[in-house]
Enzyme design. Structure first.
Site, short mmCIF file in Angstrom:
data_model
loop_
_atom_site.label_atom_id
_atom_site.label_comp_id
_atom_site.label_asym_id
_atom_site.label_seq_id
_atom_site.Cartn_x
_atom_site.Cartn_y
_atom_site.Cartn_z
N ARG A 284 -3.00 26.12 9.00
CA ARG A 284 -3.21 26.64 7.64
C ARG A 284 -1.99 27.44 7.20
O ARG A 284 -1.65 28.46 7.78
CB ARG A 284 -4.44 27.54 7.59
N HIS A 288 4.53 24.99 5.41
CA HIS A 288 5.29 25.22 4.17
C HIS A 288 6.39 26.28 4.34
O HIS A 288 7.29 26.36 3.50
CB HIS A 288 4.35 25.59 3.02
#
Length: 389
Positions: A284, A288
């Site tokens: 999670r 990124h």
């Protein structure tokens, strides 16, 4: 005018989507009315706005106004915050001019909607992180891009972050020796996500894992911090069989939540994954903020551990191909500045997974306004067939 604004407010409260659309429409209307001089000062003083809001947070000024049921005089606010009266007056005058507080009368101020937002713990933590850690990177970004020839960064030790803080360390290593900045970051990360907005609301966990073996790994949360995801998973699916394991670096695992039935395992995600053939490997907000090479390395480590029934769940923003909103576009630029990383569209995510021999099977979006989604990623069928043979 008041009647028109009231109508807009009524429309905006219909849903989160309509609220977002109303904000964008009103901002675009305001921008269309600007003179060149106003545009100059709006952009030119953005850093000043952030600075004075940070001063307000440091003085607990916004909380002071929110806690009072009546407007306060400058003198009263000065006494409560400890700031000298004349300075307090100038600060309040500026904050009123940008809508952060309201001026109710001469030398009197009170809270408004924005003030109440600014008094929220998550906003205080987030703005302190942005002002102290992210803003210097933004300031360094123009020079950095000039020097690198306006190319996408790929090395997390050569970004605007290193230029801003005059360091050769990547941001994670730098945080270790800068506890004040790390405290702002951790406080914001702990508060920013709404626990009610979760991938568990959309993903068919039971359908995928109803007959899973009790001896095998069920949910392996890689880079899971102190275990909020494991706790939510265990709470929602207490009867599912299999091991639920939190994995992170030792300093995070040492502070893990005491959730019954959850194993806490110190593990460096860039090393070999020790739990083989688990049902769900979960990431999670991990990929990124990693450079391309590190994303590849991490995915290859997980792929090597996956069995034919394994699923990699990647919980990230999945950007649309056009009209990306301001918040998501800002996060993307922050990833560029700090980590040589990026936010991705579904096509870019698919390419990222295919590069290491994985297949994006389906994307489940659980918070459309923020593009928050969980991606179901698996070994390609050809690899599963050869694996089973």
């Amino acid at each position: 005018m008041e009647e028109a604004l009231d109508q807009v407010k009524r429309l905006a409260t219909a849903s989160q989507h309509s609220r977002q659309q109303a904000i964008i429409a009103l901002q675009n209307l305001a921008f269309s009315l600007e003179t060149p001089d106003y545009t100059l000062h709006r952009y030119g003083h953005m850093s000043l706005q952030a600075a004075l809001v940070q001063v307000g947070i440091d003085l607990k000024l916004f909380r002071c106004l929110v806690e009072s049921v009546v407007p306060l005089t400058v003198q009263q606010i000065s006494e409560k915050t400890g700031a000298e009266g004349q300075l307090m007056n100038r600060i309040l005058r500026f904050l009123a001019s940008i809508g952060a507080v309201s001026e109710s009368d001469k030398y009197q101020y009170c809270a408004n909607h924005v003030t109440r937002n600014l008094a929220e713990s998550v906003v205080e933590a987030g703005l302190s992180h942005y002002f102290n850690t992210a803003a210097p990177q933004y300031q360094a970004l123009p020079v950095y891009l000039q020097e690198n020839g306006y190319k996408n960064p790929t090395d997390d030790t050569k970004t605007a972050f290193q230029l801003a803080f005059d360091t050769s360390l990547n941001s994670y290593a730098w945080f270790a020796s800068n506890p004040r900045h790390l405290a702002y970051f951790n406080a914001y990360m702990a508060l920013r996500r709404n626990p009610d907005v979760t991938w568990l609301s959309v993903y068919p966990v039971v359908e995928e894992a109803a007959k899973w073996s009790a001896e095998k790994g069920l949910f392996i949360n890689i880079g899971g911090g102190i275990g909020h995801q494991c706790a939510q998973f265990k709470e929602k699916y207490p009867s599912l069989q299999g091991r639920i394991v939190l994995q992170d670096l030792p300093h995070s695992v040492a502070q893990a939540l005491p959730t019954p039935g959850v194993e806490n395992m110190a593990h460096d995600m860039f090393e070999r994954q020790p739990i083989l053939g688990a049902k769900f490997y979960h990431l999670r907000g991990v990929l990124h903020n990693q450079s391309p090479l590190k994303v590849q390395q991490l995915l290859e480590n997980i792929k090597a551990a996956m069995g034919s029934d394994s699923i990699l769940l990647v919980d990230e923003l999945v950007l649309p191909n056009s009209r990306v909103n301001y918040i998501a576009a800002s996060i993307d630029m922050t990833m560029l500045s700090a980590f040589a990383s990026m936010e991705r569209t579904e096509a870019q995510w698919r390419e990222t997974f295919e590069h290491v021999g994985l297949e994006l099977v389906h994307t489940y979006t659980y918070y459309p306004q923020g593009y928050e989604s969980v991606m179901d990623v698996r070994l390609p069928r050809t690899q599963i067939a050869s694996h089973d043979r």
